[in-house]
Motif scaffolding. Structure first.
Motif, PDB file in Angstrom:
ATOM      1  N   ASP A 120      -2.555 -11.448  -5.075  1.00 52.68           N
ATOM      2  CA  ASP A 120      -1.907 -10.414  -3.988  1.00 52.68           C
ATOM      3  C   ASP A 120      -2.744  -9.554  -3.322  1.00 52.68           C
ATOM      4  O   ASP A 120      -3.863  -9.238  -4.056  1.00 52.68           O
ATOM      5  CB  ASP A 120      -0.795  -9.786  -5.043  1.00 52.68           C
ATOM      6  N   LEU A 121      -2.456  -9.461  -2.098  1.00 53.42           N
ATOM      7  CA  LEU A 121      -2.993  -8.231  -1.546  1.00 53.42           C
ATOM      8  C   LEU A 121      -2.682  -6.996  -2.011  1.00 53.42           C
ATOM      9  O   LEU A 121      -1.505  -6.917  -2.429  1.00 53.42           O
ATOM     10  CB  LEU A 121      -2.762  -8.239   0.031  1.00 53.42           C
ATOM     11  N   VAL A 122      -3.535  -5.988  -2.052  1.00 53.26           N
ATOM     12  CA  VAL A 122      -3.062  -4.610  -2.320  1.00 53.26           C
ATOM     13  C   VAL A 122      -3.369  -3.694  -1.169  1.00 53.26           C
ATOM     14  O   VAL A 122      -4.259  -3.720  -0.300  1.00 53.26           O
ATOM     15  CB  VAL A 122      -4.235  -3.981  -3.456  1.00 53.26           C
ATOM     16  N   ALA A 123      -2.154  -3.024  -0.887  1.00 51.69           N
ATOM     17  CA  ALA A 123      -1.843  -2.373   0.507  1.00 51.69           C
ATOM     18  C   ALA A 123      -1.263  -0.963   0.478  1.00 51.69           C
ATOM     19  O   ALA A 123      -0.603  -0.895  -0.713  1.00 51.69           O
ATOM     20  CB  ALA A 123      -1.317  -3.197   1.396  1.00 51.69           C
ATOM     21  N   VAL A 124      -1.726  -0.130   0.994  1.00 53.29           N
ATOM     22  CA  VAL A 124      -1.179   1.261   1.193  1.00 53.29           C
ATOM     23  C   VAL A 124      -0.584   1.606   2.543  1.00 53.29           C
ATOM     24  O   VAL A 124      -0.881   1.155   3.441  1.00 53.29           O
ATOM     25  CB  VAL A 124      -2.198   2.363   0.752  1.00 53.29           C
ATOM     26  N   THR A 125       0.407   2.415   2.392  1.00 51.77           N
ATOM     27  CA  THR A 125       1.161   2.849   3.671  1.00 51.77           C
ATOM     28  C   THR A 125       0.375   4.021   4.084  1.00 51.77           C
ATOM     29  O   THR A 125      -0.063   4.781   3.369  1.00 51.77           O
ATOM     30  CB  THR A 125       2.584   3.286   3.381  1.00 51.77           C
ATOM     31  N   GLY A 126       0.572   4.381   5.172  1.00 52.84           N
ATOM     32  CA  GLY A 126      -0.067   5.555   5.679  1.00 52.84           C
ATOM     33  C   GLY A 126      -1.252   5.839   5.764  1.00 52.84           C
ATOM     34  O   GLY A 126      -2.346   5.053   5.644  1.00 52.84           O
ATOM     35  N   ALA A 127      -1.814   7.185   5.324  1.00 47.77           N
ATOM     36  CA  ALA A 127      -3.159   7.405   5.253  1.00 47.77           C
ATOM     37  C   ALA A 127      -3.520   8.392   3.811  1.00 47.77           C
ATOM     38  O   ALA A 127      -2.445   8.898   3.187  1.00 47.77           O
ATOM     39  CB  ALA A 127      -3.535   8.433   6.204  1.00 47.77           C
ATOM     40  N   GLU A 137       2.159   8.462  -0.804  1.00 46.78           N
ATOM     41  CA  GLU A 137       2.135   7.125  -0.073  1.00 46.78           C
ATOM     42  C   GLU A 137       2.463   5.973  -0.938  1.00 46.78           C
ATOM     43  O   GLU A 137       2.719   6.365  -2.266  1.00 46.78           O
ATOM     44  CB  GLU A 137       0.746   6.944   0.581  1.00 46.78           C
ATOM     45  N   LEU A 138       2.705   4.905  -0.673  1.00 47.24           N
ATOM     46  CA  LEU A 138       3.255   3.834  -1.350  1.00 47.24           C
ATOM     47  C   LEU A 138       1.941   2.926  -1.461  1.00 47.24           C
ATOM     48  O   LEU A 138       1.397   2.439  -0.602  1.00 47.24           O
ATOM     49  CB  LEU A 138       4.256   2.850  -1.122  1.00 47.24           C
ATOM     50  N   ALA A 192      12.231  -0.958   3.098  1.00 49.05           N
ATOM     51  CA  ALA A 192      11.775  -2.172   3.850  1.00 49.05           C
ATOM     52  C   ALA A 192      11.142  -3.175   3.219  1.00 49.05           C
ATOM     53  O   ALA A 192      11.038  -4.178   3.689  1.00 49.05           O
ATOM     54  CB  ALA A 192      10.972  -1.322   4.983  1.00 49.05           C
ATOM     55  N   LEU A 193      10.284  -2.594   2.331  1.00 50.68           N
ATOM     56  CA  LEU A 193       9.281  -3.600   1.387  1.00 50.68           C
ATOM     57  C   LEU A 193       9.725  -4.244   0.306  1.00 50.68           C
ATOM     58  O   LEU A 193       9.108  -5.106  -0.385  1.00 50.68           O
ATOM     59  CB  LEU A 193       8.154  -2.687   1.110  1.00 50.68           C
ATOM     60  N   ALA A 194      10.957  -3.867  -0.163  1.00 50.33           N
ATOM     61  CA  ALA A 194      11.576  -4.137  -1.527  1.00 50.33           C
ATOM     62  C   ALA A 194      11.667  -5.640  -1.615  1.00 50.33           C
ATOM     63  O   ALA A 194      11.400  -6.193  -2.712  1.00 50.33           O
ATOM     64  CB  ALA A 194      12.927  -3.765  -1.631  1.00 50.33           C
ATOM     65  N   ARG A 195      12.132  -6.589  -0.553  1.00 52.01           N
ATOM     66  CA  ARG A 195      11.911  -7.873  -0.944  1.00 52.01           C
ATOM     67  C   ARG A 195      10.691  -8.597  -0.622  1.00 52.01           C
ATOM     68  O   ARG A 195      10.617  -9.869  -0.655  1.00 52.01           O
ATOM     69  CB  ARG A 195      13.250  -8.491  -0.249  1.00 52.01           C
ATOM     70  N   LEU A 196       9.604  -7.792  -0.165  1.00 53.99           N
ATOM     71  CA  LEU A 196       8.375  -8.630   0.225  1.00 53.99           C
ATOM     72  C   LEU A 196       7.296  -8.391  -0.835  1.00 53.99           C
ATOM     73  O   LEU A 196       6.490  -9.140  -1.138  1.00 53.99           O
ATOM     74  CB  LEU A 196       7.990  -7.882   1.482  1.00 53.99           C
ATOM     75  N   ALA A 197       7.107  -7.264  -1.462  1.00 53.24           N
ATOM     76  CA  ALA A 197       6.215  -6.576  -2.417  1.00 53.24           C
ATOM     77  C   ALA A 197       6.491  -7.179  -3.566  1.00 53.24           C
ATOM     78  O   ALA A 197       7.660  -7.606  -4.166  1.00 53.24           O
ATOM     79  CB  ALA A 197       5.944  -5.094  -2.399  1.00 53.24           C
ATOM     80  N   THR A 198       5.404  -7.544  -4.542  1.00 54.48           N
ATOM     81  CA  THR A 198       5.650  -7.983  -5.639  1.00 54.48           C
ATOM     82  C   THR A 198       5.659  -6.886  -6.905  1.00 54.48           C
ATOM     83  O   THR A 198       6.054  -7.063  -8.085  1.00 54.48           O
ATOM     84  CB  THR A 198       4.677  -9.021  -6.301  1.00 54.48           C
ATOM     85  N   ALA A 199       5.023  -5.749  -6.374  1.00 57.44           N
ATOM     86  CA  ALA A 199       4.923  -4.516  -7.396  1.00 57.44           C
ATOM     87  C   ALA A 199       4.867  -3.262  -6.505  1.00 57.44           C
ATOM     88  O   ALA A 199       4.148  -3.230  -5.250  1.00 57.44           O
ATOM     89  CB  ALA A 199       3.844  -4.746  -8.373  1.00 57.44           C
ATOM     90  N   ALA A 200       4.971  -2.274  -6.927  1.00 55.91           N
ATOM     91  CA  ALA A 200       4.714  -0.878  -6.118  1.00 55.91           C
ATOM     92  C   ALA A 200       4.899   0.199  -7.185  1.00 55.91           C
ATOM     93  O   ALA A 200       5.135   0.170  -8.116  1.00 55.91           O
ATOM     94  CB  ALA A 200       6.033  -0.860  -4.996  1.00 55.91           C
ATOM     95  N   VAL A 201       3.878   1.109  -6.658  1.00 58.78           N
ATOM     96  CA  VAL A 201       3.954   2.637  -7.364  1.00 58.78           C
ATOM     97  C   VAL A 201       3.546   3.518  -6.173  1.00 58.78           C
ATOM     98  O   VAL A 201       3.388   3.262  -4.971  1.00 58.78           O
ATOM     99  CB  VAL A 201       2.772   2.537  -8.145  1.00 58.78           C
ATOM    100  N   ASP A 202       4.254   4.652  -6.334  1.00 53.10           N
ATOM    101  CA  ASP A 202       3.951   5.922  -5.394  1.00 53.10           C
ATOM    102  C   ASP A 202       2.462   6.489  -5.842  1.00 53.10           C
ATOM    103  O   ASP A 202       2.210   6.751  -7.076  1.00 53.10           O
ATOM    104  CB  ASP A 202       4.955   6.722  -5.213  1.00 53.10           C
ATOM    105  N   LEU A 203       1.799   7.185  -4.954  1.00 58.14           N
ATOM    106  CA  LEU A 203       0.452   7.596  -5.009  1.00 58.14           C
ATOM    107  C   LEU A 203       0.840   8.984  -5.419  1.00 58.14           C
ATOM    108  O   LEU A 203       0.489   9.933  -4.339  1.00 58.14           O
ATOM    109  CB  LEU A 203      -0.247   7.287  -3.957  1.00 58.14           C
ATOM    110  N   SER A 204       0.817   9.383  -6.664  1.00 56.61           N
ATOM    111  CA  SER A 204       0.830  10.653  -7.044  1.00 56.61           C
ATOM    112  C   SER A 204      -0.312  11.286  -7.623  1.00 56.61           C
ATOM    113  O   SER A 204      -0.788  12.383  -7.772  1.00 56.61           O
ATOM    114  CB  SER A 204       2.216  11.045  -7.719  1.00 56.61           C
ATOM    115  N   ASP A 205      -0.743  10.283  -8.741  1.00 55.64           N
ATOM    116  CA  ASP A 205      -1.817  10.843  -9.372  1.00 55.64           C
ATOM    117  C   ASP A 205      -3.214  10.436  -8.766  1.00 55.64           C
ATOM    118  O   ASP A 205      -4.184  10.875  -9.507  1.00 55.64           O
ATOM    119  CB  ASP A 205      -1.930   9.976 -10.910  1.00 55.64           C
TER     120      ASP A 205
END
Lengths: 321, 321
Positions: free
Chosen positions: A153-160, A262-263, A198-211
């Motif tokens: 799987d690719l690892v990708a992030v939204t925004g900056a 970001e996600l 929008a990404l819910a049925r495309l991504a296999t996993a997700a986390v928000d970037l808080s830490d």
């Protein structure tokens, strides 16, 4: 003190919401009564923001209100859930009316912008802390967890990235103009709710970037198994970050700084175009920064150290869920 | 400090709940994912318990854990809701392992006793405070609000009154034996969940007794309109209360003392026998203490003053929802 609570009650007792809000009974009784959508899962997250731990006590009140809600809503975004309701447990000492008014304005503006209904809460005297419970809804098969990533799987992030840490550094250097792009990122983070849906049925996993990217990617690996190879030169850096911090610290801010909200998602390469197309409609870039691997561990990253400016959310806070 | 959070994580990360718990995804991801029962209303309440405000900081840790959950569950009881899930936002400084273990034991024992599943939470460093969000379910037509009382309805209370204030007075006088009946009432209040469900289709209005009988009856009148005539001599006093405080202070404790977490309900006289029959199955008495009236205001009660021992939950805390 009584007038203060009267004020808060006035600021935070919204007009009765319309039927579309799904609130059968709102603020004022023993409980709120909500009408969940049949067949949906209820996504729930709780976060407490403590003055001096999670944000500077002297931050603008409007930002404190906004931010306390934003960090919780970001957890809903990371599940692909639609925000529905929130509850606020507010602990505070006496504050001027103008502070309370600005605090509630910041909180409510983000409620309005995200379709979240404030359905109840609790006010207590003590050192400033804001506990927020958010509830959202998601179709069972669409919920994004941390555990679905697969090797390749690719690892990708939204925004900056790096804007949160860069903004905090600017604050600590004395910057007080909330129009400053980095400071604005830190004080008024935008939870990526629409992107999560929008990404819910495309991504296999997700986390928000808080830490911070490394820590949060670590959460994905912990749940999904395997490892990841990052391409640090691919990281999308927040506008003005290199100019403010220099290249090395900018890179570190993006890798470990946290507070970006970001996600980070994992997805099979063949879904990348569709994911980008959907986010383009939200004017949000999606940047590939690496790949999941069978081999455990994190590869391609020079040993990252915790950044000195992170003392508002160090290890001892236990991190954000 | 890290070991402390590891400990808490261990104490509060329960075994994965069974399917009957309705938890599709529990502790550990960005959000919990819950499966609400279709057609039910979701009853939600949030309460924060602050050391030195809502309970003595030196109270037994097991009681602090129990009590923080109990005061929230009591709000579900007052709506006639069945408890389903809870979330805990814990703020604390370093504590010995034995304290953490006892705190979590008290919290979890009440979860188990009431069928409540701890589905998530958040840990933050700061002065001891426990924020608890509880969620329950209730059929839309069975939900008990504060607003349904009608002139002529009887006013009745479950169990016995004054034990909360009497127990706090005992604590402040140096009593430390948690087997002391009044102190036990104060430290380990029992939310009347089964009673709330049993009364849900009989009562016209309900509230839980957290702020004190007079204050909480005031909430009913505020929502239902009209007034009430009380018969103070009918108040069911907690066991040992008169012996501990004398008759006059015992009466005041029952009227204004708060922290009893019994239910106050309104109901038509012709339903009294059935209500008593149902509560008898729970070994819980139901005592008529007055009637709702068309005439506004509270009648039959000598001017009640706030009691000196109430400083753990004075006006400035804003009261319990």
């Amino acid at each position: 003190m009584h007038s203060e609570f009267d004020l808060i009650a006035r600021y935070f007792t919204p007009a009765p919401p319309g039927p579309e809000a799904g609130v059968a009974l709102g603020v004022g009784d023993d409980c709120a009564l909500l009408a969940p959508t049949p067949g949906r899962r209820l996504a729930v997250s709780v976060d407490t923001s403590v003055a001096g731990v999670h944000f500077p006590a002297e931050a603008p009140a409007e930002a404190i209100g906004h931010r306390a809600l934003a960090v919780s809503l970001s957890d809903l975004a990371a599940m692909g859930a639609r925000a529905r309701w929130c509850f606020m447990a507010l602990t505070l000492q006496a504050r001027p009316d103008a502070w309370l008014e600005a605090f509630s304005r910041g909180f409510k503006a983000l409620c309005d912008a995200t379709g979240t209904t404030l359905a109840g809460g609790d006010i207590t005297r003590g050192e400033l802390a804001i506990g927020v419970t958010v509830m959202g809804e998601v179709a069972p098969e669409a919920a994004l967890t941390r555990g679905g990533g697969r090797p390749g799987d690719l690892v990708a992030v939204t925004g900056a990235l790096g804007g949160g840490a860069g903004g905090l550094a600017a604050w600590q250097a004395g910057e007080r103009d909330v129009g400053h792009p980095l400071l604005a990122r830190y004080l008024f983070p935008r939870p990526r709710l629409a992107a999560g849906e929008a990404l819910a049925r495309l991504a296999t996993a997700a986390v928000d970037l808080s830490d911070g990217l490394l820590a949060d990617l670590g959460h994905i690996l912990e749940h999904s198994g395997g490892g990841a190879r990052l391409e640090p030169e691919a990281l999308p850096l927040a506008e003005g970050l290199v100019e403010a911090l220099g290249e090395a610290r900018a890179q570190e801010a993006a890798l470990s700084g946290g507070d970006d909200y970001e996600l980070l998602i994992c997805l099979p390469a063949e879904r990348l175009d569709e994911a980008r197309r959907r986010l383009a409609a939200l004017a949000l870039p999606l940047t590939v920064i690496g790949r999941l691997t069978e081999a455990p561990g994190l590869h391609g990253v020079p040993g990252a150290r915790r950044l000195g400016w992170q003392h508002f959310r160090g290890d001892e806070t236990g991190g954000r869920p």
